[in-house]
Design a protein around this motif. Structure first.
Motif, PDB file in Angstrom:
ATOM      1  N   SER A 210     -15.498  -0.970   3.986  1.00  0.00           N
ATOM      2  CA  SER A 210     -14.861   0.099   3.226  1.00  0.00           C
ATOM      3  C   SER A 210     -14.694  -0.360   1.776  1.00  0.00           C
ATOM      4  N   PRO A 211     -14.947   0.524   0.805  1.00  0.00           N
ATOM      5  CA  PRO A 211     -14.751   0.133  -0.602  1.00  0.00           C
ATOM      6  C   PRO A 211     -13.294  -0.165  -0.926  1.00  0.00           C
ATOM      7  N   HIS A 212     -12.375   0.239  -0.053  1.00  0.00           N
ATOM      8  CA  HIS A 212     -10.947   0.012  -0.281  1.00  0.00           C
ATOM      9  C   HIS A 212     -10.420  -1.181   0.514  1.00  0.00           C
TER      10      HIS A 212
ATOM     11  N   ARG B  47     -16.450  -5.537   1.432  1.00  0.00           N
ATOM     12  CA  ARG B  47     -15.031  -5.264   1.670  1.00  0.00           C
ATOM     13  C   ARG B  47     -14.862  -4.662   3.066  1.00  0.00           C
TER      14      ARG B  47
END
Length: 250
Positions: free
Chosen positions: A135-137, A164
């Motif tokens: 996930s980019p977060h 990530r």
């Protein structure tokens, strides 16, 4: 060692027939909507996870010199702190017994995936699993690609990339329960206590040539690790001890 009993001689053939019928012919590991045999494989592993079935399986391996020798040639003390016994092997499956002995400190397991799908049932103790998704977060991690040397005796790690990931809620798997994982699922599994844990694992190989290992990007890269395989008598003694321990006889 005494000659194998008739029941012990027949058991590996029975298991081979059951698993071959269950898995069917070789297929693409990415067949949509997933692994059609997943529930059946977990059900099979669950049925074979009773103390009596484990005792029968261990007895069949220990009483047959050829099976015991083959088991020892593939079994070793894993760097993460457990003994890995490869009980039976065929083209479409591998049946393993994993044992964290009482008093053994389980080492930290990196987030990783596998070359194979597998079903795992807990025989004693409790293991906890956490699945991770990219996930980019998520948390920044170094992603290493891991492969094997030609004789599959060493793990080799290649230069990392960054990614990530986020962790899904952890799941406990106490004695009598189990789970199935596809080869491409990033995860961690660890025993929850030092009082001993054992699992029965049924591995289904896939064509994947490499796996993924995630680490802290500021941490030390994984070292090249050599497996140290067990000798025949050590394998036999530890298998018999494990079967008794799973049956709460020791």
């Amino acid at each position: 060692m005494s000659a194998p009993s008739h029941a012990s001689k027949q058991l590996p053939a029975t298991i081979d027939r059951e698993l071959t019928d269950l898995l069917g012919p070789p297929r693409s590991p990415w067949e949509a909507p997933g692994f059609s045999y997943a529930d059946e494989l977990l059900g099979w592993a669950s049925r074979w996870s009773s103390p009596e079935r484990i005792r029968q399986l261990v007895q069949a391996v220990c009483e047959d010199p050829a099976l015991l020798s083959a088991c020892a040639a593939r079994s070793f003390h894993h760097p993460l702190g457990f003994d890995k016994f490869v009980l039976l092997v065929a083209d479409r499956y591998e049946v393993r017994l994993h044992v964290w002995w009482p008093g053994t400190r389980a080492l930290h397991e990196h987030i990783h995936d596998h070359r194979f799908a597998f079903a795992s049932c807990t025989l004693a103790g409790t293991v906890r699993s956490t699945v991770y998704e990219e996930s980019p977060h998520g948390v920044l991690m170094a992603r290493y690609r891991e492969s094997r040397t030609e004789r599959a005796r060493d793990y080799v790690f290649h230069e990392p990339e960054l990614t990530r990931v986020v962790a899904l809620p952890p799941r406990p798997h106490p004695s009598g329960t189990g789970y199935f994982l596809r080869p491409d699922v990033l995860h961690r599994v660890w025993p929850t206590t030092d009082t001993g844990t054992a699992t029965l694992v049924v591995k289904v190989p896939t064509p994947r040539a490499t796996t993924t290992v995630l680490m802290d990007p500021l941490g030390k890269p994984p070292a090249r690790i050599r497996r140290r395989f067990l000798d025949t008598e050590t394998t036999r003694a530890r298998l018999l001890r494990a079967a008794k321990w799973c049956a709460r006889e020791v």
